[in-house]
Write a protein that holds these residues in place. Sequence first.
Motif, PDB file in Angstrom:
ATOM      1  N   GLN A  59       0.745  -1.178   0.080  1.00  0.00           N
ATOM      2  CA  GLN A  59      -0.180  -0.235  -0.029  1.00  0.00           C
ATOM      3  C   GLN A  59       0.841   1.244  -0.061  1.00  0.00           C
ATOM      4  O   GLN A  59       0.367   2.206  -0.717  1.00  0.00           O
ATOM      5  CB  GLN A  59      -0.819   0.097   1.114  1.00  0.00           C
ATOM      6  CG  GLN A  59      -1.933   1.324   1.105  1.00  0.00           C
ATOM      7  CD  GLN A  59      -2.688   1.153  -0.141  1.00  0.00           C
ATOM      8  OE1 GLN A  59      -3.230   0.211  -0.600  1.00  0.00           O
ATOM      9  NE2 GLN A  59      -2.951   2.526  -0.735  1.00  0.00           N
ATOM     10  N   ASP A  60       1.893   1.292   0.673  1.00  0.00           N
ATOM     11  CA  ASP A  60       2.881   2.404   0.562  1.00  0.00           C
ATOM     12  C   ASP A  60       3.533   2.639  -0.552  1.00  0.00           C
ATOM     13  O   ASP A  60       3.284   3.683  -1.170  1.00  0.00           O
ATOM     14  CB  ASP A  60       4.064   2.123   1.552  1.00  0.00           C
ATOM     15  CG  ASP A  60       4.009   1.958   3.077  1.00  0.00           C
ATOM     16  OD1 ASP A  60       2.966   2.612   3.458  1.00  0.00           O
ATOM     17  OD2 ASP A  60       4.609   1.430   3.670  1.00  0.00           O
ATOM     18  N   LEU A  61       3.771   1.511  -1.352  1.00  0.00           N
ATOM     19  CA  LEU A  61       4.110   1.555  -2.604  1.00  0.00           C
ATOM     20  C   LEU A  61       3.141   2.183  -3.884  1.00  0.00           C
ATOM     21  O   LEU A  61       3.295   2.825  -4.651  1.00  0.00           O
ATOM     22  CB  LEU A  61       4.915   0.146  -3.370  1.00  0.00           C
ATOM     23  CG  LEU A  61       6.169  -0.201  -2.621  1.00  0.00           C
ATOM     24  CD1 LEU A  61       6.170  -1.707  -2.614  1.00  0.00           C
ATOM     25  CD2 LEU A  61       7.262   0.646  -3.036  1.00  0.00           C
ATOM     26  N   VAL A  62       2.060   1.763  -3.588  1.00  0.00           N
ATOM     27  CA  VAL A  62       0.827   2.277  -4.261  1.00  0.00           C
ATOM     28  C   VAL A  62       0.489   3.963  -4.186  1.00  0.00           C
ATOM     29  O   VAL A  62       0.586   4.515  -5.161  1.00  0.00           O
ATOM     30  CB  VAL A  62      -0.288   1.225  -3.958  1.00  0.00           C
ATOM     31  CG1 VAL A  62      -1.483   2.236  -4.635  1.00  0.00           C
ATOM     32  CG2 VAL A  62      -0.613  -0.046  -4.566  1.00  0.00           C
ATOM     33  N   GLU A  63       0.707   4.155  -2.697  1.00  0.00           N
ATOM     34  CA  GLU A  63       0.543   5.508  -2.633  1.00  0.00           C
ATOM     35  C   GLU A  63       1.509   6.411  -3.158  1.00  0.00           C
ATOM     36  O   GLU A  63       1.552   7.444  -3.639  1.00  0.00           O
ATOM     37  CB  GLU A  63       0.412   5.726  -1.138  1.00  0.00           C
ATOM     38  CG  GLU A  63      -0.923   5.206  -0.634  1.00  0.00           C
ATOM     39  CD  GLU A  63      -1.140   5.236   0.884  1.00  0.00           C
ATOM     40  OE1 GLU A  63      -0.349   5.733   1.466  1.00  0.00           O
ATOM     41  OE2 GLU A  63      -2.175   4.457   1.607  1.00  0.00           O
ATOM     42  N   GLU A  64       2.926   5.807  -2.881  1.00  0.00           N
ATOM     43  CA  GLU A  64       4.064   6.605  -3.277  1.00  0.00           C
ATOM     44  C   GLU A  64       4.273   6.697  -4.804  1.00  0.00           C
ATOM     45  O   GLU A  64       4.811   7.664  -5.284  1.00  0.00           O
ATOM     46  CB  GLU A  64       5.402   5.934  -2.685  1.00  0.00           C
ATOM     47  CG  GLU A  64       6.429   6.588  -2.656  1.00  0.00           C
ATOM     48  CD  GLU A  64       6.665   8.087  -1.734  1.00  0.00           C
ATOM     49  OE1 GLU A  64       7.692   8.906  -1.893  1.00  0.00           O
ATOM     50  OE2 GLU A  64       5.842   7.866  -0.676  1.00  0.00           O
ATOM     51  N   THR A  65       4.111   5.694  -5.522  1.00  0.00           N
ATOM     52  CA  THR A  65       4.108   5.503  -7.002  1.00  0.00           C
ATOM     53  C   THR A  65       2.916   6.233  -7.730  1.00  0.00           C
ATOM     54  O   THR A  65       2.924   6.316  -9.007  1.00  0.00           O
ATOM     55  CB  THR A  65       4.616   4.059  -7.362  1.00  0.00           C
ATOM     56  OG1 THR A  65       3.437   3.338  -7.100  1.00  0.00           O
ATOM     57  CG2 THR A  65       5.771   3.655  -6.748  1.00  0.00           C
ATOM     58  N   GLY A  66       1.828   6.023  -7.307  1.00  0.00           N
ATOM     59  CA  GLY A  66       0.599   6.355  -7.933  1.00  0.00           C
ATOM     60  C   GLY A  66       0.087   5.232  -8.919  1.00  0.00           C
ATOM     61  O   GLY A  66      -0.891   5.474  -9.542  1.00  0.00           O
ATOM     62  N   LEU A  67       0.719   4.169  -8.848  1.00  0.00           N
ATOM     63  CA  LEU A  67       0.275   2.900  -9.620  1.00  0.00           C
ATOM     64  C   LEU A  67      -0.910   2.138  -8.793  1.00  0.00           C
ATOM     65  O   LEU A  67      -0.738   2.189  -7.481  1.00  0.00           O
ATOM     66  CB  LEU A  67       1.405   2.061  -9.890  1.00  0.00           C
ATOM     67  CG  LEU A  67       2.535   2.517 -10.892  1.00  0.00           C
ATOM     68  CD1 LEU A  67       3.476   1.413 -10.996  1.00  0.00           C
ATOM     69  CD2 LEU A  67       1.938   2.878 -12.086  1.00  0.00           C
ATOM     70  N   ASN A  68      -1.474   1.617  -9.425  1.00  0.00           N
ATOM     71  CA  ASN A  68      -2.788   0.764  -8.448  1.00  0.00           C
ATOM     72  C   ASN A  68      -1.913  -0.546  -8.561  1.00  0.00           C
ATOM     73  O   ASN A  68      -0.926  -0.812  -9.398  1.00  0.00           O
ATOM     74  CB  ASN A  68      -4.036   0.575  -9.150  1.00  0.00           C
ATOM     75  CG  ASN A  68      -3.985   0.263 -10.766  1.00  0.00           C
ATOM     76  OD1 ASN A  68      -3.580  -0.774 -10.883  1.00  0.00           O
ATOM     77  ND2 ASN A  68      -4.844   0.579 -11.497  1.00  0.00           N
ATOM     78  N   ARG A  69      -2.256  -1.377  -7.742  1.00  0.00           N
ATOM     79  CA  ARG A  69      -1.822  -2.855  -7.451  1.00  0.00           C
ATOM     80  C   ARG A  69      -1.504  -3.552  -8.648  1.00  0.00           C
ATOM     81  O   ARG A  69      -0.520  -4.218  -8.972  1.00  0.00           O
ATOM     82  CB  ARG A  69      -2.552  -3.444  -6.462  1.00  0.00           C
ATOM     83  CG  ARG A  69      -2.580  -2.954  -5.140  1.00  0.00           C
ATOM     84  CD  ARG A  69      -3.513  -3.667  -4.017  1.00  0.00           C
ATOM     85  NE  ARG A  69      -3.513  -3.001  -2.765  1.00  0.00           N
ATOM     86  CZ  ARG A  69      -2.482  -3.517  -1.720  1.00  0.00           C
ATOM     87  NH1 ARG A  69      -2.156  -4.624  -1.752  1.00  0.00           N
ATOM     88  NH2 ARG A  69      -2.660  -2.942  -0.770  1.00  0.00           N
ATOM     89  N   ALA A  70      -2.536  -3.743  -9.576  1.00  0.00           N
ATOM     90  CA  ALA A  70      -2.787  -4.293 -10.764  1.00  0.00           C
ATOM     91  C   ALA A  70      -1.521  -3.864 -11.660  1.00  0.00           C
ATOM     92  O   ALA A  70      -0.877  -4.723 -12.352  1.00  0.00           O
ATOM     93  CB  ALA A  70      -3.964  -4.285 -11.435  1.00  0.00           C
ATOM     94  N   SER A  71      -1.448  -2.655 -11.767  1.00  0.00           N
ATOM     95  CA  SER A  71      -0.439  -2.000 -12.692  1.00  0.00           C
ATOM     96  C   SER A  71       1.096  -2.386 -12.093  1.00  0.00           C
ATOM     97  O   SER A  71       1.969  -2.586 -12.961  1.00  0.00           O
ATOM     98  CB  SER A  71      -0.637  -0.637 -13.078  1.00  0.00           C
ATOM     99  OG  SER A  71      -1.659  -0.329 -13.672  1.00  0.00           O
TER     100      SER A  71
END
Length: 193
Positions: free
Chosen positions: A31-43
Amino acid sequence: MPRPRAFDEESVLDNAMNIFWRKGFETTSVQDLVEETGLNRASMYSSFGDKKALFLRVLEHYSAKISTKRFEKLRETADGREAIVATFKDTTLQCCNDGRFKGCLMVNSGMELAPHDPDIAAISHRAFRRVEDMFANALRRGVDAGTISGDKNIRALARFLAASFQGVQLMARRGSDPETLQDYTETILAALD
């Protein structure tokens, strides 16, 4: 035909690098990575794989982007002694400049993960060896220029400098004040005399 990526890969790697650098691998969540990168989990999963696969890409990115710049003077300055002194002093200043005391992502990762992750252990070992070799080359240039004594054991001193460089990074990570880092650096550089 696959759709083109709708994101800038370098920007994603920069953002992932920053969160891993701040928090470490273990405490960085997906979730940190999703928030930091702006990517959704699937991407994220389709583009980079799982968290570890992304982390391995981040380490490559860090090596190419940050480490290359950090050791530029060590590789390119003609007088090896001057190169070593500048590398240590620049790094000591940079360690505290932004007030975040991040240290070095490669060193941090080696300390956190290498004891129980053979992939990270191998990457850490290769990174240390590259730094050791850069110090050895700079020492040889210093000997050739007459600014470092020819009676030094080049390989042993290069190992000492590489390990000491990691020490500066670790001390910065734990929040050492600039005066302590400068004292430590001056003591290390005395080995060149």
